[in-house]
Design a protein around this motif. Structure first.
Motif, PDB file in Angstrom:
ATOM      1  N   CYS A   1     -10.743  15.218 -47.283  1.00 38.98           N
ATOM      2  CA  CYS A   1     -12.169  15.492 -47.521  1.00 38.98           C
ATOM      3  C   CYS A   1     -12.843  14.289 -48.191  1.00 38.98           C
ATOM      4  O   CYS A   1     -12.270  13.661 -49.082  1.00 38.98           O
TER       5      CYS A   1
ATOM      6  N   CYS B   1     -18.668  22.999 -52.088  1.00 36.51           N
ATOM      7  CA  CYS B   1     -17.402  22.265 -52.258  1.00 36.51           C
ATOM      8  C   CYS B   1     -17.645  21.137 -53.245  1.00 36.51           C
ATOM      9  O   CYS B   1     -16.818  20.847 -54.103  1.00 36.51           O
TER      10      CYS B   1
ATOM     11  N   PHE C   1     -15.176  21.095 -41.133  1.00 36.31           N
ATOM     12  CA  PHE C   1     -16.275  21.765 -40.408  1.00 36.31           C
ATOM     13  C   PHE C   1     -17.223  20.827 -39.669  1.00 36.31           C
ATOM     14  O   PHE C   1     -18.138  21.293 -39.000  1.00 36.31           O
TER      15      PHE C   1
ATOM     16  N   GLY D   1     -20.092  23.395 -46.639  1.00 35.26           N
ATOM     17  CA  GLY D   1     -18.636  23.428 -46.643  1.00 35.26           C
ATOM     18  C   GLY D   1     -18.110  24.736 -47.217  1.00 35.26           C
ATOM     19  O   GLY D   1     -17.384  25.473 -46.557  1.00 35.26           O
TER      20      GLY D   1
ATOM     21  N   TRP E   1      -9.871  20.446 -52.739  1.00 36.43           N
ATOM     22  CA  TRP E   1     -10.538  20.160 -51.461  1.00 36.43           C
ATOM     23  C   TRP E   1      -9.521  19.985 -50.337  1.00 36.43           C
ATOM     24  O   TRP E   1      -8.349  19.657 -50.580  1.00 36.43           O
ATOM     25  N   CYS E   2      -9.975  20.150 -49.108  1.00 37.61           N
ATOM     26  CA  CYS E   2      -9.095  19.952 -47.954  1.00 37.61           C
ATOM     27  C   CYS E   2      -8.574  18.512 -47.977  1.00 37.61           C
ATOM     28  O   CYS E   2      -9.320  17.592 -48.294  1.00 37.61           O
TER      29      CYS E   2
HETATM   30  S1  SF4 Z   1     -16.449  19.653 -47.673  1.00 38.88           S
HETATM   31 FE1  SF4 Z   1     -15.320  20.225 -45.856  1.00 38.88          FE
HETATM   32  S2  SF4 Z   1     -13.465  19.069 -45.979  1.00 38.88           S
HETATM   33 FE2  SF4 Z   1     -14.338  19.027 -47.967  1.00 38.88          FE
HETATM   34  S3  SF4 Z   1     -13.382  20.666 -49.050  1.00 38.88           S
HETATM   35 FE3  SF4 Z   1     -15.272  21.451 -48.198  1.00 38.88          FE
HETATM   36  S4  SF4 Z   1     -14.680  22.311 -46.236  1.00 38.88           S
HETATM   37 FE4  SF4 Z   1     -13.007  20.996 -46.910  1.00 38.88          FE
END
Ligand code: SF4
Ligand SMILES: Cc1ncc(C[n+]2csc(CCOP(=O)(O)OP(=O)(O)O)c2C)c(N)n1
Ligand SMILES: [Mg+2]
Lengths: 314, 579
Positions: A49, A80, A232, A154, A45-46
């Motif tokens: 997050c 995600c 996002f 996501g 994940w980013c």
């Molecule tokens: S939910 Fe948003 S922040 Fe988390 S991994 Fe997915 S895109 Fe990235």
């Protein structure tokens, strides 16, 4: 008729033991060992997050409860959130987008001795799979649904989710979304869920406790978890939530009172409640299946007299 | 030789279907073979319903065009079907309901039996639902059958009702019997005298047979959403769940149906779903899910004429290629299409073994014609059939304890990996809808991807080696013409063969439609002298499939897509026109 018995899985004829780690030496692994046992790959994940907080809280809750990764089933959606399939290691089924709940219901009916957990996104659960959500709540299937509410899609790079506030601008709604958001709490309460909770990935200790209560609850339990998507969703950030959330406690809330639950479900923007919003007891779906009275379906022997059934047509 | 067809017609809601069912049962209990075909619109009340029952002392495979006894419960039945009554036949009608002058117009040597159904109901103070018993009483006399058999059936059917209800039903039958006796003392020209040495027979519909077979196969979970023509599988299994211990679930939609079944199959339970084209369209994404997660599932696909809602209560074989290509991506699936009741039983049983063995979706492809029609079948063919359950590479607890690092998708020469179920010790694994490594974790690695694709594809090769059977040839091996057909259309072709008693043609019948052994089939098909494709659809889908697989094209086609099955007479006429 002996043939029919072979239709059972070859081994256990009895229900598997209760959902705790059974070890041959008799001593149970420590919670920290279990925490490690549940850990799969490091998440992709980013950084920052909200899914990290949920992931940690899930592992803490499972290990505090001494759940055994072998003796449970986790169903992941697609998003995600669902990508946790590789980061949380337990017996699992990685479903299609929107369909995790019916998979989980099927697993529970097949083996009601297994704790069954569903990990899904808000798009997955309230959008693509909305119909399943309603009906699983009605059935009070004894599963726990953990919804990652980030108000966006996501994984598909930032389109609007059904939980987004009216006017939210996203890649699919550059002029702002026209619809009003779904109300997950009111929806769950109205459709017959028997445990409805709300958590925040920025408060892992509270979330861990909430998830523990949800998994322990006998019946359809839903936990809507606010999960900032740092990539996002630049509106509903950690600080946005911190300014608004407050915790429900016995002094200020009685979760058995459906009218209080309705009131809390309407607190969606200015102040937002966290904790157990609604909890009641009702027989779970499998309680009403006499076929499952003795053992889980997967280990039950068909009680049929085939000759009798054939003769009905003679 | 006895070969008689009784057709009963009237408005929906008058128990016409029950009348036909009981007549068939009376015939089979008397030792005869019976075959039922019904036509009804997609309405609950009103509309025109007909049911026909063909009864014979030798084996019969399908319905025929000419009718021996026509029982009209409304004028429409008379108007639509009087012309089908053959010379020497009988028409039963209510002269108080159907004007005399209209009836007189029919020419030919046909006897008329006047039965004032409504007046009898009034005089005997019987409710309308008992009309069917008057009709059955009438038929008992016309067929020279023993009223006692009917009385016994009434006792059995109403065993849980009061004596009064049983008496009233039996009175209705008796009055019907007497009225027709008075009107036509000699009865019809055919007599259903009980046959002495006949084997005990079942009289059963395809839907019931699928249900019965699934119980016998140890299926523990059936999930469905009602849809004609498959709903009766749901009704039957739900009614029998107390005996079978099966969990039967009517889920919220077909997407949920198949996903619940995949969940339970993942957890180790033999699971089946049933639907028709529209419902199956909703399931398709999850057929693909079953393919990649390698989850066993049996899918009953009951065809009816499409597209979209189409003609819900009629029949067609229009979904073969849809089923073949269902599910995005490439993965093996197994398609079975039984041609008669015995095949329905045996292939349904086999479907469960194949699903477990190959860990992939297995289809039982049927249609309204075979699902809703009742047919007689020798009881011993069903009750004495030995079925060894094969759960394939399903691991037991002992097996699992011997494995050091269990890999759900272990590469293997036959393409099939050992399967664990959650809940057992050392069973830790993931069934993954993403492409995955052998241990179940998601991957996008080129090599691992190819390995898993090839592994899954290899299952088809294993099936061809171990389980595929070639289509069967019926009739004279050396006939100059070969009819090629599949699934339920076996019935009219065999009937045509029997009736024409000619060696002009034989039948090549496919009940295993995929995977196909291309080489062997190419050899077989290219060696045929002349071919006629017989299918209940407009595009000759089996023909397309076989041409795709073997390159062989077919000489002639008999395709029917009116929503009605193909009649043996139509086959004979086509054969005569091309030979
Ligand atoms: S939910 Fe948003 S922040 Fe988390 S991994 Fe997915 S895109 Fe990235
Ligand atoms: C049937 C289907 N439609 C669309 C997609 C593409 N898709 C994958 S994830 C996703 C949305 C994810 O949003 P959400 O469920 O909220 O999960 P998040 O990524 O936000 O955790 C979509 C549309 C898909 N996989 N399957
Ligand atoms: Mg989301």
């Amino acid at each position: 008729m002996d043939n029919l018995k072979q239709a059972l899985p070859k081994a256990q004829k009895n229900p598997p033991p209760a959902p705790v780690v059974s070890s041959s030496s008799g001593s149970l692994p420590s919670a920290s060992k279990l925490h490690a046992a549940f850990s799969g790959y490091f998440p992709t994940w980013c950084p920052g997050c909200g899914n990290f907080g949920i992931w940690t809280a899930i592992k803490s809750a499972f290990s505090k409860m001494k759940l055994n990764p072998d003796k449970m089933a986790v169903v992941f959606g697609i998003g995600c959130s669902g990508n946790m399939n590789d980061f949380l290691w337990a017996n699992s089924f990685h479903a299609l987008h929107g369909r995790a709940i019916p998979n989980a219901v099927g697993i529970k009916i097949a083996n009601h001795s297994l704790p069954v957990i569903v990990i899904v996104g808000d798009g997955d659960c309230y959008g693509e799979g909305g119909n399943h959500f309603l009906h699983a709540a009605r059935g009070n299937h004894d599963i726990t649904v953990i919804v990652h509410d980030n108000r966006v899609y996501g994984l598909t790079t930032g389109q609007v989710a059904p939980t987004a506030y009216k006017g939210f601008k996203s890649r699919s709604t550059p002029n702002g979304i026209i619809e009003v958001p779904v109300n997950p709490i009111a929806l769950a309460v109205s459709q017959g869920a028997t445990f409805v909770g709300q958590g925040f990935s920025g408060d892992m200790a509270h979330l861990t406790q909430l998830l523990e209560s949800a998994v322990k609850h006998r019946g359809f339990s839903v936990v809507n978890v606010f999960q900032p998507c740092v990539t996002f969703n630049h509106v509903n950030s950690y600080s946005w939530y911190r300014e608004r959330v407050y915790k429900l406690a016995p002094e200020n809330h009685n979760p058995e009172d459906i009218n209080r639950a309705w009131e809390k479900s309407l607190e969606v923007e200015e102040k937002i409640p966290l904790g157990i919003i609604y909890q009641v007891e009702r027989p779970v779906y499998t309680d009403s299946l006499p076929q499952l009275a003795e053992k889980p379906l997967v280990f039950s022997e068909p009680v049929t007299d085939l000759e009798m059934l054939i003769n009905e047509f003679v | 030789m006895v070969d008689i067809t009784v057709k009963i017609g009237g408005e929906a809601g008058f128990g016409i279907m029950t009348t036909g069912l009981l007549l068939g049962k009376i015939a089979t209990r008397s030792g005869y073979h019976a075959f039922e075909y019904s036509e009804y619109p997609s309405l609950i009340r009103g509309g025109h319903n007909v049911i026909e029952v063909r009864i014979s002392d030798s084996e019969i495979y399908s319905q025929k065009s000419k009718v021996d006894i026509l029982l009209c419960l409304n004028l429409e039945t008379f108007n639509l079907h009087a012309s089908e009554v053959k010379d020497g036949g009988v028409i039963v009608y209510d002269e108080e309901k159907i004007a005399q002058d209209k009836i007189k117009k029919t020419a030919g040597n046909i006897s008329f039996v006047h039965v004032p159904f409504n007046r009898i109901l009034q005089e005997q103070k019987l409710p309308t639902v008992m009309l069917n018993n008057i009709a059955l009483g009438v038929l008992m006399h016309l067929l020279g059958a023993d009223l006692e058999i009917l009385n016994n059936l009434i006792e059995e059917n109403f065993a849980r009702k009061s004596r009064e209800i049983i008496d009233k039903n039996q009175t209705a039958a008796k009055v019907g019997f007497e009225v027709s006796q008075k009107s036509l003392p000699q009865g019809s020209s055919v007599k259903l005298t009980p046959l002495k040495d006949a084997l005990p027979k079942m009289y059963i519909s395809g839907n019931e047979m699928i249900g019965l077979a699934s119980i016998a196969a140890g299926c523990r979970f059936y999930v469905a959403y009602p849809m004609t023509p498959t709903s009766a599988v749901l009704h039957y299994l739900a009614a029998k769940s107390g005996n079978s211990g099966m969990v039967v679930k009517h889920a919220e939609d077909e997407i949920s149906v198949i996903n619940m079944a995949l969940g339970s199959a993942f957890a180790g339970v033999r699971s089946m779903v049933g639907t028709s084209g529209g419902g199956f369209a909703l399931m398709v994404e999850s057929v693909s899910l079953a393919g990649i997660t390698e989850t066993p599932i049996v899918i009953v696909m009951g065809q009816r004429p499409g597209p979209a809602t189409g003609m819900p209560t009629w029949t067609e074989q229009g979904d073969l290629l849809f089923i073949l290509h269902s599910g995005h991506g490439e993965f093996p699936k197994i398609l079975l299409a039984p041609g008669d009741m015995e095949e329905v039983y045996k292939l349904t049983l086999e479907a469960f073994n194949l699903a477990d063995k190959y860990q992939t979706p297995v289809f039982i492809i049927v249609d309204k014609y075979i699902q809703e029609g009742h047919q007689s079948v020798d009881k011993s063919k069903i009750s004495e059939f030995k079925y060894p359950v094969d759960r394939g590479k399903l691991l037991s607890q002992e097996d699992l304890l011997k494995i050091s690092a269990y890999k759900r998708y272990l590469d293997s020469p036959d393409g099939i990996s050992p399967r664990a179920i959650p809940g057992m010790e050392n069973s830790l694994h993931q069934a993954n809808s993403y492409e995955h490594l052998e241990d179940g974790h998601t991957t996008e690695d080129a090599g691992e991807r190819s390995k898993q694709v090839e592994k899954r594809n290899r299952k088809a090769a294993t099936y061809l080696k171990q389980d595929f059977q070639m289509p069967r040839i019926y009739g004279d091996d050396n006939a100059p013409l070969t009819l090629i057909s599949w699934g339920s259309m076996k019935a009219p072709v065999l009937q045509a063969m029997k009736e024409s008693a000619s060696h002009k043609f034989n039948l090549l019948h496919f009940n295993r439609l995929w995977p196909l052994d291309r080489e062997k089939l190419k050899l077989l098909l290219s060696g045929l002298k002349k071919t006629l494709l017989v299918e209940n659809n407009s595009q000759g889908q089996l023909g397309q499939l076989l041409t795709m697989a073997t390159g062989v094209e077919f000489d002639e086609k008999l395709l029917k897509f009116t929503g009605r099955p193909i009649y043996p007479e139509e086959i004979i006429a086509k054969v005569n026109s091309i030979t």
